[in-house]
Design a protein around this motif. Structure first.
Motif, PDB file in Angstrom:
ATOM      1  N   ASP A 188      -4.053   4.000  -1.929  1.00 32.38           N
ATOM      2  CA  ASP A 188      -3.341   5.103  -2.576  1.00 32.38           C
ATOM      3  C   ASP A 188      -4.150   5.676  -3.738  1.00 32.38           C
ATOM      4  O   ASP A 188      -3.596   6.166  -4.707  1.00 32.38           O
ATOM      5  N   GLY A 189      -5.461   5.605  -3.639  1.00 32.06           N
ATOM      6  CA  GLY A 189      -6.340   6.113  -4.705  1.00 32.06           C
ATOM      7  C   GLY A 189      -6.812   7.513  -4.392  1.00 32.06           C
ATOM      8  O   GLY A 189      -6.063   8.474  -4.506  1.00 32.06           O
ATOM      9  N   THR A 190      -8.055   7.641  -3.922  1.00 33.41           N
ATOM     10  CA  THR A 190      -8.588   8.958  -3.544  1.00 33.41           C
ATOM     11  C   THR A 190      -8.601   9.062  -2.017  1.00 33.41           C
ATOM     12  O   THR A 190      -8.409   8.063  -1.311  1.00 33.41           O
ATOM     13  N   GLU A 191      -8.876  10.249  -1.525  1.00 37.76           N
ATOM     14  CA  GLU A 191      -8.946  10.442  -0.074  1.00 37.76           C
ATOM     15  C   GLU A 191     -10.074   9.568   0.494  1.00 37.76           C
ATOM     16  O   GLU A 191      -9.917   8.925   1.533  1.00 37.76           O
ATOM     17  N   GLU A 192     -11.193   9.554  -0.206  1.00 32.88           N
ATOM     18  CA  GLU A 192     -12.325   8.748   0.277  1.00 32.88           C
ATOM     19  C   GLU A 192     -11.955   7.276   0.358  1.00 32.88           C
ATOM     20  O   GLU A 192     -12.222   6.604   1.353  1.00 32.88           O
ATOM     21  N   SER A 193     -11.326   6.760  -0.706  1.00 36.14           N
ATOM     22  CA  SER A 193     -11.020   5.321  -0.713  1.00 36.14           C
ATOM     23  C   SER A 193      -9.977   4.999   0.358  1.00 36.14           C
ATOM     24  O   SER A 193     -10.045   3.967   1.026  1.00 36.14           O
ATOM     25  N   HIS A 194      -9.017   5.919   0.538  1.00 37.25           N
ATOM     26  CA  HIS A 194      -7.991   5.733   1.563  1.00 37.25           C
ATOM     27  C   HIS A 194      -8.650   5.632   2.941  1.00 37.25           C
ATOM     28  O   HIS A 194      -8.380   4.704   3.709  1.00 37.25           O
ATOM     29  N   ASN A 195      -9.533   6.582   3.234  1.00 39.36           N
ATOM     30  CA  ASN A 195     -10.179   6.583   4.553  1.00 39.36           C
ATOM     31  C   ASN A 195     -11.059   5.363   4.757  1.00 39.36           C
ATOM     32  O   ASN A 195     -11.091   4.778   5.826  1.00 39.36           O
ATOM     33  N   ARG A 196     -11.768   5.006   3.694  1.00 36.93           N
ATOM     34  CA  ARG A 196     -12.666   3.848   3.827  1.00 36.93           C
ATOM     35  C   ARG A 196     -11.896   2.572   4.128  1.00 36.93           C
ATOM     36  O   ARG A 196     -12.258   1.810   5.016  1.00 36.93           O
ATOM     37  N   ILE A 197     -10.837   2.318   3.361  1.00 36.21           N
ATOM     38  CA  ILE A 197     -10.164   1.029   3.552  1.00 36.21           C
ATOM     39  C   ILE A 197      -9.318   1.041   4.825  1.00 36.21           C
ATOM     40  O   ILE A 197      -9.170   0.006   5.487  1.00 36.21           O
ATOM     41  N   GLU A 233       3.912  -5.045   4.583  1.00 35.38           N
ATOM     42  CA  GLU A 233       4.476  -4.531   3.325  1.00 35.38           C
ATOM     43  C   GLU A 233       3.386  -3.968   2.414  1.00 35.38           C
ATOM     44  O   GLU A 233       3.540  -2.901   1.836  1.00 35.38           O
ATOM     45  N   VAL A 234       2.284  -4.720   2.310  1.00 37.47           N
ATOM     46  CA  VAL A 234       1.203  -4.247   1.423  1.00 37.47           C
ATOM     47  C   VAL A 234       0.598  -2.960   1.974  1.00 37.47           C
ATOM     48  O   VAL A 234       0.417  -1.977   1.237  1.00 37.47           O
ATOM     49  N   LEU A 235       0.315  -2.931   3.270  1.00 34.73           N
ATOM     50  CA  LEU A 235      -0.330  -1.746   3.844  1.00 34.73           C
ATOM     51  C   LEU A 235       0.567  -0.509   3.724  1.00 34.73           C
ATOM     52  O   LEU A 235       0.100   0.570   3.372  1.00 34.73           O
ATOM     53  N   LEU A 236       1.850  -0.681   3.986  1.00 37.25           N
ATOM     54  CA  LEU A 236       2.746   0.479   3.894  1.00 37.25           C
ATOM     55  C   LEU A 236       2.833   0.989   2.455  1.00 37.25           C
ATOM     56  O   LEU A 236       2.755   2.187   2.210  1.00 37.25           O
ATOM     57  N   GLU A 237       2.932   0.045   1.513  1.00 38.28           N
ATOM     58  CA  GLU A 237       2.974   0.485   0.111  1.00 38.28           C
ATOM     59  C   GLU A 237       1.673   1.195  -0.281  1.00 38.28           C
ATOM     60  O   GLU A 237       1.674   2.109  -1.110  1.00 38.28           O
TER      61      GLU A 237
END
Lengths: 313, 252
Positions: B150-159, B205-209
């Protein structure tokens, strides 16, 4: 021009052996000197993780691996408290790291030498940390409060590091002929650079003058170097190794060991960027920092979102 | 297979998992995105290698053939190791390491809480200590999954990509064989089939949050229970075992 009253009061605090604290008035040169010295010290802790980190995955026993990991973790921790101590002087960690990356800030030149064999891990702990402790014990009495307190904490951990290094060297020196050779070779390579860690002779030391008056530095380079030599010679004899200095001899009258001439040409070359690893150590730090940029950006973006949610709620 | 052989094999499995993941985490030294994260990675590596040390020592005692914990860590070949494939994977970027750590720490929490109740006192003791450490590892990897997801678009896509790529190594953690049957029967270890639901709940739970998608269960990799590993393990062991192999008569 500095305020004369302030200056007198400041010097009186120092002369009474009390501490200067972050909010106290201090001369600009005192602040600058401290930022330079503490940040150099912090960067040294952090860059110093690299030569030892080079052997974590190859440590020869689980015990040795655990001790080495703990030691490197301590060093990272020392880096953190020293950065914090430095931040009390009005400079941010980002600025300090930027200064490291541009070459404006230095770190101890010793870490520009390579950790070639496992015995180097022993030699670094024993000699490099051993030399650092002599200096740091003296700095526990430095006049700037946060720096002094950081030194007191650091010294407790450094003495464990030095024993760890000496234990590795002792085991190697008393081991197989190949191990003993490895230990002697590491001592041969690390001895002179360790003596250089104390800096130029007192007669050639550019930063020492005011640092002594302000009690940032409490004892001279040569006094500290001599203390290190006297302590280390005996430890070397106990494990049956030989210090690589033909001119080393006990001076009965002075009660100290005399030593041969340090190669100041090498010292100056390494300080000025021409050591075996100056470029690589810095490039590693820069690369880790750059590779982590997206992670730090994400953490900031996430924190900003959380803050917004709290405000909306 | 005797109970002793099964216990030896099972303890090795636990010890090897801790050793190899600890090895991978230790490679992060001086490479972390922040000095604090560098310390955290080294700290988890220390916990895991400490756990490996205790488990391999116990394995050597169970085996009772005069081998030490160091012999087990440093003198076995690739096919004798029993660590899961997921532990061997290269660190990738910080996000990949976090994804792996979340998956393994959630698994370890489910497993070690049960092992803390083991009828084998040594295993129970090691597990009780491990639970405390694993809770921190899980918190660390949860916090970072949230920040990256839930940070930046880049970090979201990377993880997200890291979780997608690593997912095929998750089922192997829960595989059981003859060893497990004996361990369960003796009350030494839990039935791994009963761990999966809780593990899946934690991860989901962690991934959805973190605004991430839970990857679909597609074809899963296997092999470690039979000692058939990734190509990476050989390189890990080449590095890990180099000194004792090069100087067989030396003591360190």
């Amino acid at each position: 021009m500095e305020n004369v009253n302030h200056l007198e009061k400041f010097q009186a605090v120092i002369d009474a052996d009390s501490k200067i604290e972050p909010k106290d008035w201090m001369p600009e040169d005192y602040r600058k000197h401290l930022i330079r010295q503490i940040s150099q010290h912090a960067h040294s802790e952090v860059i110093g993780m690299q030569p030892e980190g080079n052997w974590i995955t190859r440590a020869p026993s689980l015990r040795a691996k655990l001790i080495l990991l703990a030691k490197i973790q301590d060093e990272a921790g020392h880096g953190l408290y020293l950065y914090s101590a430095c931040e009390t002087l009005g400079i941010s960690r980002e600025e300090l790291i930027e200064q490291l990356h541009t070459g404006k800030a230095k770190y101890s030149s010793i870490f520009n030498y390579p950790a070639v064999t496992w015995a180097d891990i022993g030699a670094i702990g024993w000699l490099v940390d051993g030399a650092a402790i002599v200096n740091q014990i003296s700095l526990q009495r430095t006049s700037y409060g946060p720096y002094s307190r950081a030194m007191i904490r650091i010294c407790k951990e450094e003495s464990f590091h030095q024993r760890q290094g000496y234990e590795i060297m002792g085991k190697l020196a008393l081991g197989t002929p190949e191990q003993k050779e490895m230990a002697q070779d590491a001592l041969n390579r690390w001895w002179w650079p360790s003596l250089m860690m104390f800096g130029p002779h007192d007669t050639d030391s550019p930063h020492s003058g005011k640092a002594m008056t302000w009690r940032i530095k409490r004892e001279s380079n040569d006094v500290l170097r001599q203390r290190f030599i006297d302590k280390t010679v005996q430890q070397t004899e106990v494990i049956g190794l030989k210090i690589p200095d033909d001119k080393l001899k006990w001076n009965e009258t002075k009660g100290v060991y005399e030593h041969g001439e340090i190669d100041w040409e090498e010292f100056n070359q390494v300080i000025n960027g021409n050591g075996p690893l100056n470029k690589i150590r810095l490039a590693n730090h820069i690369s880790a920092h750059e590779n982590g940029a997206w992670v730090r950006e994400a953490a900031n973006a996430y924190a900003a979102k959380q803050k917004k949610e709290v405000l909306v709620a | 297979m005797t109970k002793q052989e099964a216990l030896f094999n099972y303890t090795l499995r636990l010890g090897d998992n801790a050793l190899i993941l600890g090895h991978r985490l230790s490679e992060w030294s001086s490479k972390g995105p922040l000095l604090e994260e560098d310390i955290a990675m080294t700290n988890m590596a220390l916990d895991l290698i400490g756990r490996a040390d205790a488990l391999l020592r116990y394995a050597s005692q169970v085996e009772a053939k005069g081998r030490t914990e160091d012999d087990l860590a440093y003198k076995r070949g690739e096919r004798q190791f029993l660590c899961n494939l997921i532990m061997q994977l290269p660190n990738g970027d910080f996000g990949f390491t976090i994804a792996r750590q979340l998956i393994v720490s959630a698994f370890d929490l489910c497993l070690y809480e049960e092992l803390a109740q083991s009828k084998d006192e040594t295993i129970a003791g090691i597990a009780a200590k491990a639970v405390k450490e694993v809770k921190y590892h899980l918190k660390f990897s949860t916090d970072w999954t949230l920040r990256l997801g839930d940070g930046t678009e880049e970090s979201h896509n990377r993880i997200q990509k890291s979780f997608d790529d690593i997912w095929m190594f998750t089922a192997e953690l829960f595989e059981t064989n003859e060893v497990d049957a004996i361990m369960v029967k003796e009350g030494i270890a839990p039935d791994y089939n009963n761990l999966k639901a809780r593990w899946k709940k934690i991860i989901t739970e962690v991934l959805l949050e973190a605004t991430l998608k839970v990857p679909a269960d597609a074809y899963m990799q296997t092999g470690s229970r039979k000692g058939v590993h990734t190509e990476y393990l050989g390189y890990i062991l080449a590095e890990l075992q180099y000194l004792p192999r090069a100087y067989p008569d030396a003591k360190w």
